[in-house]
Motif scaffolding. Sequence first.
Motif, PDB file in Angstrom:
ATOM      1  N   PRO A  70       7.337  38.054  31.574  1.00 23.73           N
ATOM      2  CA  PRO A  70       8.188  38.150  30.389  1.00 23.73           C
ATOM      3  C   PRO A  70       7.959  39.388  29.522  1.00 23.73           C
ATOM      4  N   PHE A  71       6.841  40.103  29.693  1.00 23.12           N
ATOM      5  CA  PHE A  71       6.474  41.087  28.668  1.00 23.12           C
ATOM      6  C   PHE A  71       7.553  42.147  28.418  1.00 23.12           C
ATOM      7  N   VAL A  72       8.044  42.787  29.474  1.00 27.64           N
ATOM      8  CA  VAL A  72       9.023  43.850  29.288  1.00 27.64           C
ATOM      9  C   VAL A  72      10.356  43.270  28.798  1.00 27.64           C
ATOM     10  N   ALA A  73      10.819  42.211  29.477  1.00 30.68           N
ATOM     11  CA  ALA A  73      12.114  41.633  29.118  1.00 30.68           C
ATOM     12  C   ALA A  73      12.117  41.137  27.671  1.00 30.68           C
ATOM     13  N   ARG A  74      11.062  40.442  27.269  1.00 27.51           N
ATOM     14  CA  ARG A  74      10.967  39.888  25.915  1.00 27.51           C
ATOM     15  C   ARG A  74      11.009  40.989  24.866  1.00 27.51           C
ATOM     16  N   TRP A  95      11.001  53.457  23.388  1.00 20.72           N
ATOM     17  CA  TRP A  95       9.733  53.063  22.759  1.00 20.72           C
ATOM     18  C   TRP A  95       9.467  51.579  22.965  1.00 20.72           C
ATOM     19  N   GLY A  96      10.487  50.776  22.853  1.00 17.35           N
ATOM     20  CA  GLY A  96      10.317  49.347  23.100  1.00 17.35           C
ATOM     21  C   GLY A  96       9.886  49.090  24.527  1.00 17.35           C
ATOM     22  N   LEU A  97      10.481  49.854  25.422  1.00 14.85           N
ATOM     23  CA  LEU A  97      10.162  49.711  26.845  1.00 14.85           C
ATOM     24  C   LEU A  97       8.691  50.047  27.089  1.00 14.85           C
ATOM     25  N   LEU A  98       8.255  51.148  26.511  1.00 11.05           N
ATOM     26  CA  LEU A  98       6.875  51.577  26.696  1.00 11.05           C
ATOM     27  C   LEU A  98       5.911  50.530  26.137  1.00 11.05           C
ATOM     28  N   TYR A  99       6.273  49.994  24.995  1.00  6.04           N
ATOM     29  CA  TYR A  99       5.475  48.962  24.344  1.00  6.04           C
ATOM     30  C   TYR A  99       5.320  47.751  25.278  1.00  6.04           C
ATOM     31  N   GLY A 100       6.427  47.327  25.864  1.00  9.19           N
ATOM     32  CA  GLY A 100       6.399  46.203  26.807  1.00  9.19           C
ATOM     33  C   GLY A 100       5.535  46.509  28.021  1.00  9.19           C
ATOM     34  N   VAL A 101       5.649  47.728  28.537  1.00  9.26           N
ATOM     35  CA  VAL A 101       4.870  48.105  29.715  1.00  9.26           C
ATOM     36  C   VAL A 101       3.373  48.098  29.405  1.00  9.26           C
ATOM     37  N   ILE A 102       3.018  48.572  28.213  1.00  9.01           N
ATOM     38  CA  ILE A 102       1.598  48.616  27.834  1.00  9.01           C
ATOM     39  C   ILE A 102       1.025  47.191  27.793  1.00  9.01           C
ATOM     40  N   LEU A 103       1.769  46.285  27.137  1.00 10.73           N
ATOM     41  CA  LEU A 103       1.295  44.904  27.054  1.00 10.73           C
ATOM     42  C   LEU A 103       1.224  44.269  28.441  1.00 10.73           C
ATOM     43  N   CYS A 104       2.250  44.530  29.245  1.00  9.91           N
ATOM     44  CA  CYS A 104       2.322  43.989  30.597  1.00  9.91           C
ATOM     45  C   CYS A 104       1.117  44.448  31.403  1.00  9.91           C
ATOM     46  N   ASN A 105       0.777  45.716  31.284  1.00 14.31           N
ATOM     47  CA  ASN A 105      -0.352  46.267  32.025  1.00 14.31           C
ATOM     48  C   ASN A 105      -1.672  45.645  31.577  1.00 14.31           C
ATOM     49  N   ALA A 106      -1.819  45.493  30.259  1.00 16.81           N
ATOM     50  CA  ALA A 106      -3.061  44.920  29.748  1.00 16.81           C
ATOM     51  C   ALA A 106      -3.261  43.517  30.304  1.00 16.81           C
ATOM     52  N   ARG A 107      -2.194  42.740  30.311  1.00 13.92           N
ATOM     53  CA  ARG A 107      -2.314  41.370  30.810  1.00 13.92           C
ATOM     54  C   ARG A 107      -2.537  41.361  32.319  1.00 13.92           C
ATOM     55  N   ALA A 141      -8.699  47.334  26.554  1.00 14.42           N
ATOM     56  CA  ALA A 141      -8.048  46.704  25.412  1.00 14.42           C
ATOM     57  C   ALA A 141      -7.935  47.696  24.257  1.00 14.42           C
ATOM     58  N   ILE A 142      -9.010  48.459  24.036  1.00 13.21           N
ATOM     59  CA  ILE A 142      -8.984  49.414  22.919  1.00 13.21           C
ATOM     60  C   ILE A 142      -7.947  50.510  23.175  1.00 13.21           C
ATOM     61  N   VAL A 143      -7.937  51.025  24.399  1.00 13.13           N
ATOM     62  CA  VAL A 143      -6.939  52.047  24.748  1.00 13.13           C
ATOM     63  C   VAL A 143      -5.535  51.478  24.568  1.00 13.13           C
ATOM     64  N   THR A 144      -5.343  50.237  25.025  1.00 15.69           N
ATOM     65  CA  THR A 144      -4.046  49.585  24.874  1.00 15.69           C
ATOM     66  C   THR A 144      -3.623  49.535  23.415  1.00 15.69           C
ATOM     67  N   LEU A 145      -4.574  49.132  22.553  1.00 19.80           N
ATOM     68  CA  LEU A 145      -4.252  49.042  21.131  1.00 19.80           C
ATOM     69  C   LEU A 145      -3.899  50.408  20.564  1.00 19.80           C
TER      70      LEU A 145
END
Lengths: 335, 298
Positions: free
Chosen positions: B167-171, B209-221, B270-274
Amino acid sequence: MKLKTVVSSLLAASVLAGNVLAADISLLNVSYDPTRELYQDFNAAFAKYWKAKTGDNVTINQSHGGSGKQARGIIDGLEADVATLALAYDIDALADKALIPQDWQKRLPNNASPYTSTIVFLVRKGNPKGIKDWNDLVKPDVAIITPNPKTSGGARWNYLAAWAYALEQPGGNETKAKEFIGQIFKNVKVLDSGARGATTTFVERGIGDVLLAWENEAYLSLKELGDKFEIVTPSLSILAEPPITVVDKTVDKHGTRKVAQAYLEYLYSAEGQEIAARNFYRPQDAKIAAKYAKQFAKTRLVTIDKSFGGWRNAQKVHFSDGGVFDQIYVPSGKR
Amino acid sequence: MSATIALQHGALERYETPSTREPQWIKLLLIGIALSFFTVFLLFPLVAVFVEAFRKGWGTYLAALSSHDALAAIRLTLLTAAIAVPLNLFFGVSAAWAIAKFEFPGKRLLITLIDLPFSVSPVISGLIYVLLFGAQGWFGEWFAAHDIKILFAVPGIVLATIFVTFPFVARELIPLMEAQGSEEEEAAVVLGASGWQVFWHTTLPNIKWGLLYGVILCNARAMGEFGAVSVVSGHIRGMTNTMPLHVEILYNEYNYAAAFAVASLLALLAIVTLGLKTLVERQSHKQKTESLALENAS
């Protein structure tokens, strides 16, 4: 387009996985929780022996977890060449799914158990609660740590040892034993899924007054974590026989029967027995057992076959759904 | 303290609206509570990870990270993320595009289903693949007969990871694209742009930017997932252990320094992600203000 991407990346993934696997010969030993250190030593010794004998390089991969969970994994398709589990019933489960023949336990000496162990108590330094025997465990202020008998082999041995003790008491009978076990589990604070998790809870997180543990696991904790703990051997315990088998379905598919068989037989050799003893398992070989006799406390050991009519019967009466364990154990939150 | 500085600079009018006209001690109390919660629950554990990792010195730290099993775990984690993230990126953009720009029956249902991996326990996410691909499962026999290993091998781990990071990117994109509407795309089409051109030159710049944000979260998880992967992994060391599983194994083997060394890598991630997340948020905010300014000007 999307489906194609999925399929091709899955294929890419399996090719990559194949490369990781690539070695001259590789075996997968699916084992229970506390044998990690034992097989680390033994695998190195066997690889050396096999190289000298045949010239082949053999790599043994390990997977560890609660014994019941590991058996479940093999049934679900974890391709173990050999299974070295905590008790015979978990291997019987493999036989029931036709992965191995029903008479598997007769294929190797000593009930297919190259080493044995028993159940002891690990208590905190100085034994502040004065725990000496099973009847001290039912005192109201004693907090017990044991893994869950549903998933852990060691925990099933714990439970049966306590049951055997209760039966042996003056006037002991099934009803009294059930009551006794019920009282013990009332004092259980944390029920981990495997023996190693339970040990960590006790020694690392500092929860509980006594850990019901494999003898080998208790000695290992002493060795690793120094003198913060003491081992108490109860007046009566159970002879735990962790059995081993080749998984026929896998070795026939992989073409690894010969090396898998040799691997298990090597556990019975003088070197295999030494390694077991050094890792605090009781060796079967009389000479090596004599050499390490001082290491193990002498106590009366009952057997699963004589006291419980074999593992299949014990499993059915005590640990199946709705069995005695389900009747006596109420999680502490629901009391 | 920061409150006093603000007062000295005469920021009284700006900060003291009727809704925030509280006595000083309440402010300090609230800030104090928030800060101590932050320290106890977030900062201490993070510091502890690094302290434990370096307890036995750099030598042990590097040895732990360069051991065969640790390297295999790191490789497997990277491989899993490298497959799961692009797939979910593709899926996420397609789904968000479909949902935000078109009306079709079952749209609400699709939105709900996309959220499923968020609401279901990771253990279930793993078990569904055991049920499907296990030797006793629905397709287990067929795959076994064709000698394709899914469960307790890399494909199973990848599948479970895709499921939980679905769901991360789509959401992230759906609300953004819904808010933007489809006027710009319609204009582009009227001006003669092809479907691909519309996406590339109109939609993508708006959502990047939203897309990148989703990808970052998706990758972290994807790199950090424990539960679902644990169920399908089989825990074969050096082969099917990802970094989080490897941490658990090391910890259970009394190998604390090594466990925390690998854990420190995950903490670094996690820190890099943040850090990236903050950067992306700032950029997307800037973009929003710029486009607002542009609208006002026109």
